[in-house]
Scaffold this motif. Structure first.
Motif, mmCIF file in Angstrom:
data_model
loop_
_atom_site.group_PDB
_atom_site.id
_atom_site.type_symbol
_atom_site.label_atom_id
_atom_site.label_comp_id
_atom_site.label_asym_id
_atom_site.label_seq_id
_atom_site.Cartn_x
_atom_site.Cartn_y
_atom_site.Cartn_z
ATOM 1 N N PHE A 40 -12.476 4.523 13.717
ATOM 2 C CA PHE A 40 -13.030 3.296 14.478
ATOM 3 C C PHE A 40 -13.297 3.743 15.780
ATOM 4 N N PHE A 41 -12.725 4.677 16.551
ATOM 5 C CA PHE A 41 -13.209 4.884 17.995
ATOM 6 C C PHE A 41 -14.551 5.767 17.897
ATOM 7 N N THR A 42 -14.372 6.613 16.826
ATOM 8 C CA THR A 42 -15.873 7.382 16.573
ATOM 9 C C THR A 42 -17.053 6.190 16.509
ATOM 10 N N ALA A 43 -16.886 5.426 15.655
ATOM 11 C CA ALA A 43 -18.004 4.061 15.427
ATOM 12 C C ALA A 43 -18.099 3.574 16.966
ATOM 13 N N LEU A 44 -17.249 3.351 17.681
ATOM 14 C CA LEU A 44 -17.460 2.773 19.137
ATOM 15 C C LEU A 44 -18.433 3.873 20.011
ATOM 16 N N ASN A 45 -18.129 5.145 19.481
ATOM 17 C CA ASN A 45 -18.811 5.918 20.538
ATOM 18 C C ASN A 45 -20.147 6.190 19.683
ATOM 19 N N TYR A 46 -20.626 5.506 18.661
ATOM 20 C CA TYR A 46 -21.938 5.820 18.251
ATOM 21 C C TYR A 46 -23.228 5.826 19.376
ATOM 22 N N PRO A 47 -23.798 6.863 19.309
ATOM 23 C CA PRO A 47 -24.758 6.843 20.509
ATOM 24 C C PRO A 47 -25.897 6.089 20.474
ATOM 25 N N LYS A 48 -26.479 5.527 19.742
ATOM 26 C CA LYS A 48 -27.654 4.548 19.513
ATOM 27 C C LYS A 48 -27.336 3.251 19.671
ATOM 28 N N GLY A 49 -27.978 2.374 20.480
ATOM 29 C CA GLY A 49 -27.848 0.769 20.089
ATOM 30 C C GLY A 49 -26.839 0.345 20.857
#
Length: 971
Positions: A704-713
């Motif tokens: 979940f927190f990896t998703a929050l760190n998604y670098p685009k958008g």
């Protein structure tokens, strides 16, 4: 001659140190800066602020005004402290390497690109001025031709900066800072000693030279304002902060940079004052420091000249590096991503070096072209005005929820035009236009504020009207009629944009790839015998396979109904029989033992679709059936709800409007895609043309927190109340670290408890927090932004454009409602279902003339906010007075120590019914009914106070967090 040898030796050492650091720059991230410790961070950051102006410029002010000239660097220190206090931690937490990247996080990709171009212009102008300073130094002190000094010094600093990147800037600036401070302190001491001490300086100069306001309060104020505005968007100064190893280092480094920068001006101002005593009649105060140096002992003078050279180099190198980083990260790489192309790290490093070298060369050419012209100074003033206005735009983007991307772009362009006009007019007319006291910086900042605020407000209103206008036009077939048609259009318009992210972020699928697979899948379905209108039962999963299956069925003209991922074969077979499905798509052929249909293996089918490729299709019509969703059954038997493509599109438009989706929204969805709310986020994303990030539930917090760190958008989340509760239980307040990354969080399927709302509002003060109300029968119809309108207990928000909500009485006639006079909610609009599958009698009871009549009891206040008190069957009659269990539960959850609860009816000999509250206590807290009653009496009317409390280990809830009252009714 000795001075030339010393300065030349120093420049050579600097270049050698810079080139030596090349071995530390093996990746592009090391080039822009990544993981800097405090020493390198402080050195690299301070250099941008201690340039030629901090030495020769402040000495000039010292010659004319005295110690108050030091306010130039003191103001810079104040600006950097402002950065440290308010923004250093925030900016570092975003994991960005550029200011324009930060602007993009808050205001979108277009704002990012435009701001990157403007910041490159700003840095190039300042870099050119440093090259002019180098030319002046060579001309005045060494009697060199200015062009030769610019080329020699410029090529030297370019060489080590382009090769060594941030390590070179950091290491050389350590040397520069040491030389600057040691040289300046030594010069002051020696000159004071030669003059007979500080007392002689005091006696020789007017008293005003020792007053800290002699230069003028207006000028001091303008310096402070410019520094505060500029410190937070000065790419060269901020880049080391963004590159620091963690947030703590970023904040501490910012304070240390301020401490290093602020007092330096005192030394330079004192040298100017000493020059005033020795040479009181200089025609040009700019020559104060050069003339003083030439009068010193050659060794000392050479050392101080080296310190001035250090100041120029320490500013020029981070500026060149900043320009290269801006171009590489926010122009070159963004253009590559827009084309669906990737660049490996070796390529990025090469582009970074080339960009740094090319922009540095441009700065030298500008310095050569404008060396003897006042216009370069005008360009620098114009550049500073742009920098200040960018901060105002960013500030509004961070703290004003209505800030618009388009308005930001308009504001950037407008401030550029106004700033340029102000400078050109001043150069031609000799004074500023309109208000002579308003310089170009103030004019640009005011323009940015006005255009940004007015533009965002007007665009928001226009957006609301436009969506409503589009909604009205849909009857004329001018809008898309199906989700899959939108996917096709996006595949044509933005083919390389990422549509779906799956497998924990490991798989990114573009719109072009998605439509090609859906088209191939549809062709395969037709080959296997699927006809238009046939029902397909598919086993759902949090995977690309299911997304392709969903779209492929629609494109082939079928109607899809989905089963839970872990549903046994017998359960799937029951669904097949209930909806009379012609085809079953699953991962277990055992289902065919219990039903008669065409079977497809979901894995093999998608593999076949990938090889089939796109084909020409007639898209579904708006009135065609699209989905059959099964209700959760919390209030009775589960029912199959039949929805048209028109309803799906209308629902998506509601959610785009209600949540404020943007083109660059990346929506994180952990909920199972066979259920109504998560699947709505799938087709809402595709209508909007943005990106959906699919997670497999909330048990893996790391994912979940990896998703929050998604670098685009721009990150957003769809989280049911159960998911939010899971986040709090498993990670405490960890989500608060992402306060500046999350654009909005939308909850649905059940009301979010008030304590959870309050906790989220505290942790995410700049995130839009929303609760969406809807049902399987009427989709998403109301949105409540509780972060904007807190404290409205029981509120479900206001109706969205494709829905009309009204209150009816028991005869289904519309009525005027209030908190004292409640009725039943009814919904009218294109979002409504076609009916219950194979159950016309129940359909006629709930759906009449296009209106869905619910069992939710509520009212609408004078501002249009809708409130729900509970479901008709759940309301408890206490001696003729009505008590809504949800109201009692909301109040009880505010009691410290209560983890969960449910309010139920119990028999009472006098009132017929009374209230009973089942309570789950938090670990380590006491079960104390008397305290519960005392607390609830402050919140509720007497007939709503529970008569009995029972402590239990858990409360029955459905998968999405709804209280499962059906369990307690059976017991």
């Amino acid at each position: 001659m000795i001075q030339i040898i010393i300065v030349s030796f120093y420049v050579a050492v600097t270049i050698a140190v810079g080139i030596w650091t090349k071995k530390k720059t093996k990746s592009s991230r090391a080039f822009d800066g990544a993981g800097l410790g405090m020493l390198l961070c402080v050195a690299a950051g301070a250099g941008e602020w201690l340039g030629g102006t901090a030495t020769t410029g402040v000495a000039e002010y010292g010659y004319e005004y005295g110690l108050s000239g030091a306010w130039y660097t003191i103001a810079n220190g104040i600006g950097i402290c402002f950065l440290a206090v308010f923004f250093a931690k925030l900016f570092r937490s975003l994991n960005m390497s550029t200011v324009s990247g930060i602007i993009g996080q808050f205001l979108g990709e277009k704002a990012k690109r435009v701001s990157a171009a403007l910041l490159i212009l700003v840095m190039a102008a300042v870099g050119s001025s440093q090259m002019v300073a180098a030319g002046t130094l060579g001309e005045e002190l060494f009697h060199m031709h200015a062009a030769a000094a610019i080329l020699i010094l410029g090529m030297g600093v370019l060489l080590y900066t382009a090769l060594g990147g941030m390590p070179a800037v950091g290491c050389t600036n350590i040397l520069h800072m040491a030389v600057m401070y040691v040289g300046s302190i030594a010069a002051v001491i020696v000159c004071l000693a030669e003059a007979g001490g500080a007392g002689q300086l005091t006696a020789a100069l007017p008293e005003s030279y020792f007053a800290m306001d002699a230069i003028g309060i207006s000028k001091i104020g303008s310096w402070i304002i410019a520094s505060v505005l500029g410190a937070c968007v000065a790419q060269a100064g901020i880049q080391p902060i963004l590159a620091s190893k963690d947030e703590r280092t970023a904040v501490k480094s910012s304070y240390l940079i301020a401490v290093l920068v602020a007092p330096f001006g005192i030394l330079s101002a004192m040298l100017g004052m000493i020059a005033k005593v020795r040479y009181p009649s200089l025609d040009n105060a700019k020559l104060a420091l050069p003339v003083l140096l030439m009068s010193m002992h050659p060794v000392m003078g050479g050392f101080v000249m080296a310190s001035i050279m250090a100041a120029i180099l320490s500013t020029a190198s981070p500026i060149f590096l900043a320009c290269g980083t801006l171009f590489t990260r926010d122009i070159y790489l963004e253009r590559k991503r827009a084309k669906g192309q990737e660049a490996d790290d070796k390529r990025i490093l090469k582009v970074s070096r080339c960009a740094t070298f090319m922009i540095g060369s441009l700065c030298m050419l500008l310095a050569l072209a404008f060396y003897d012209s006042q216009r370069l100074l005008d360009i620098v003033y114009f550049a500073y005005s742009i920098r200040g206005s960018l901060f105002i735009i960013l500030l509004l983007g961070i703290y004003w929820k209505k800030a618009s991307e388009k308005a930001a772009v308009y504001a950037m362009v407008s401030t550029g035009i106004v700033g340029l006009f102000w400078v050109v007019y001043k150069n031609a007319a000799g004074s500023y236009p309109i208000f002579p006291q308003v310089n170009e910086t103030y004019a640009a900042v005011i323009t940015a504020l006005v255009v940004m605020a007015a533009g965002s407000t007007l665009l928001e209103r226009y957006g609301r009207k436009e969506l409503q206008h589009q909604t009205e036009k849909r009857g004329n077939n001018t809008m898309f009629q199906s989700i899959v048609e939108c996917v096709y259009e996006h595949a044509q318009a933005t083919p390389d944009k990422v549509a779906v992210i799956t497998s924990g972020g490991g798989v990114e699928t573009t719109y072009r790839e998605l439509y090609a697979m859906a088209s191939g899948y549809a062709a395969m379905l037709r080959e296997r015998g699927l006809k238009k209108g046939d029902v397909v039962a598919a086993k759902a999963s949090q995977s690309l396979n299911y997304v392709v299956t969903y779209l492929g069925v629609h494109l082939a003209g079928g109607v899809i109904t989905s089963a839970q991922e872990h549903m046994p074969s017998k359960g799937i077979a029951e669904i097949v029989r209930a909806v009379k499905a012609r085809m079953v798509i699953s991962d277990n052929e055992e289902v065919m033992k219990y039903c008669d249909a065409i079977y497809l293996d979901i894995e093999k089918a998608v593999d076949a679709a990938k090889s089939a490729g796109p084909a020409e299709w007639e898209f579904p019509l708006a009135e065609d059936s699209a989905d059959i969703l099964f209700t959760t059954g919390t209030t009775g038997a589960s029912k199959g709800v039949e929805l048209s493509h028109k309803a799906l599109v209308a629902t998506a438009q509601n959610l785009i409007y209600g949540c404020g989706y943007r083109e660059d929204t990346v929506l994180v969805v952990p909920g199972p895609l066979n259920h109504a709310n998560p699947i709505r986020k799938l087709f809402t994303t595709f209508i909007n043309g943005s990106t959906i990030y699919i997670l497999n539930g909330m048990t893996n917090m790391k994912a979940f927190f990896t998703a929050l760190n998604y670098p685009k958008g721009r990150i957003a989340c769809c989280l049911p109340p159960s998911a939010i509760r899971t986040i709090f239980q498993l990670s405490q307040d960890e989500i608060g670290k992402y306060a500046q990354r999350i654009d909005f969080i939308e909850s649905a399927t059940a009301p979010l408890p008030e304590p959870d709302k309050e906790r989220l509002c505290r942790l995410l003060p700049n995130t839009r927090l929303l609760n969406n109300y809807g049902s399987s029968e009427a989709a998403s119809v109301c949105m409540y932004e509780y972060s904007k309108y807190p404290g409205k207990v029981g509120c479900i928000g206001q109706a969205m454009p494709n829905s009309r909500i009204f209150i009816v009485d028991d005869r289904k006639e519309e009525m005027q409602s209030s908190k004292e006079n409640m009725g039943l909610l009814a919904c009218e609009g294109d979002v409504n279902m076609k009916g219950y599958i194979n159950d016309p009698e129940l359909t006629r009871e709930v759906l009449i003339d296009g209106v869905v009549y619910t069992n939710d009891i509520g009212y609408i206040d004078e501002d249009g906010f809708i409130y729900i008190a509970g479901r008709k069957g759940d309301v408890i009659n206490v001696g003729g007075l009505k008590a809504a269990p949800t109201e009692v539960e909301e109040a009880a959850l505010a009691i410290d120590g209560i983890e969960d609860c449910i309010c139920l009816p119990m028999e009472h000999p006098i009132t017929g019914q009374a209230l009973k509250l089942l309570v789950v206590m938090k670990d380590g807290t006491d079960f104390c009914p008397k305290q519960f009653t005392a607390f609830l009496r402050t919140r509720l009317e007497n007939h709503k106070i529970p008569m009995k409390y029972e402590q239990v280990e858990h409360i029955a809830r459905t998968y999405n967090g709804k209280l499962d009252r059906k369990v307690y009714k059976r017991s």
